[in-house]
Enzyme design. Structure first.
Site, PDB file in Angstrom:
ATOM      1  N   ASN A  68       0.836  -1.208   0.000  1.00  0.00           N
ATOM      2  CA  ASN A  68       0.000   0.000   0.000  1.00  0.00           C
ATOM      3  C   ASN A  68       0.870   1.257   0.000  1.00  0.00           C
ATOM      4  OD1 ASN A  68      -3.084  -0.395   0.154  1.00  0.00           O
ATOM      5  ND2 ASN A  68      -2.261  -2.023   1.459  1.00  0.00           N
ATOM      6  N   ASP A 108     -11.188   0.134  14.172  1.00  0.00           N
ATOM      7  CA  ASP A 108     -11.885   0.200  12.872  1.00  0.00           C
ATOM      8  C   ASP A 108     -13.265   0.845  12.978  1.00  0.00           C
ATOM      9  OD1 ASP A 108      -9.711  -1.217  11.749  1.00  0.00           O
ATOM     10  OD2 ASP A 108     -10.641  -3.145  12.163  1.00  0.00           O
ATOM     11  N   HIS A 132      -8.355  -0.780   5.612  1.00  0.00           N
ATOM     12  CA  HIS A 132      -8.752  -2.081   6.164  1.00  0.00           C
ATOM     13  C   HIS A 132      -9.273  -2.961   5.025  1.00  0.00           C
ATOM     14  CE1 HIS A 132      -9.934  -4.975   9.179  1.00  0.00           C
ATOM     15  NE2 HIS A 132     -11.048  -5.146   8.496  1.00  0.00           N
TER      16      HIS A 132
END
Ligand code: GAR
Length: 195
Positions: free
Chosen positions: A14, A151, A110
């Site tokens: 990423n 999250d 996520h």
């Protein structure tokens, strides 16, 4: 110019997507000033060095207790005067003092469509194992702001990905990265840098 710090624990694909998007002009008005990892072996640190970016390891093992580690982490982020901290596969709980200080300035990627398959215990391959075990036909990825929960922060972007017959957790993980994570994480940074 938005000053970005990226935090990684592992491979850093990423991070690579962010660096490539900046080079390609897909993220405008942002620069990665530092990459920080808790893990000295994280390949993400090598990716940063290859790009001429400061690569710093702050390992909890180097500190007497969690509090001292947390303080060192926040001090390093402060030192770089960052406008945005990107958690790109960073598997350490962000200290509350940092969440308070950097409210709306920390985002996380996520590998599922939150609120599915997220929270305590759901990270990396475990997310995809759980999605396959449940038999979902659609999964995806989410970029969200980081708050005090796991999250739970406000969602910025999501992208759906198809689960296919015969998928293994590793195959699904790769498809979610390629089709969703590496797309929406750069998009989110560009959006923040160019409101
Ligand atoms: C990514 O799939 C990211 O979404 C996930 O870890 C992987 C890191 O890969 N993060 C989480 O599970 C956070 N709960 P990378 O190091 O190659 O970017």
């Amino acid at each position: 110019m938005l000053r970005v710090g990226v935090m990684v624990s592992g491979g850093g694909t990423n991070l690579q997507a962010i660096l490539d998007a900046i080079d390609a002009g897909k993220i405008r008005n942002a620069s990665v000033e530092v990459v920080i990892s808790n893990n000295p072996g994280a390949y993400g640190l090598e990716r940063a060095k290859k790009h001429g970016i400061d690569a710093i390891c702050i390992s909890p093992k180097e500190f007497a207790d969690r509090e001292q580690f947390n303080e060192a982490l926040v001090a390093k982020v402060d030192e770089y005067q960052l406008d945005l901290v990107v958690l790109a596969g960073f598997l350490v709980k962000i200290p509350q003092q940092m969440i308070d200080k950097y409210e709306h300035r920390i985002i996380n990627i996520h590998p599922s469509l939150i609120p599915s398959f997220c929270g305590v215990g759901y990270y990396g391959l475990k997310v995809h194992e759980a999605a396959l075990a449940r038999g979902v036909k659609i999964t995806g990825a989410t970029v969200h702001y980081v708050d005090g929960g796991m999250d739970t922060g406000p969602i910025l972007l999501q992208k759906a990905v198809e689960v296919k017959e015969g998928d293994t957790p590793t195959i699904l993980q790769r498809r979610v990265m390629e089709e969703a994570e590496w797309v929406i994480l750069p998009q989110a940074i560009d959006r923040i840098a160019n409101p």
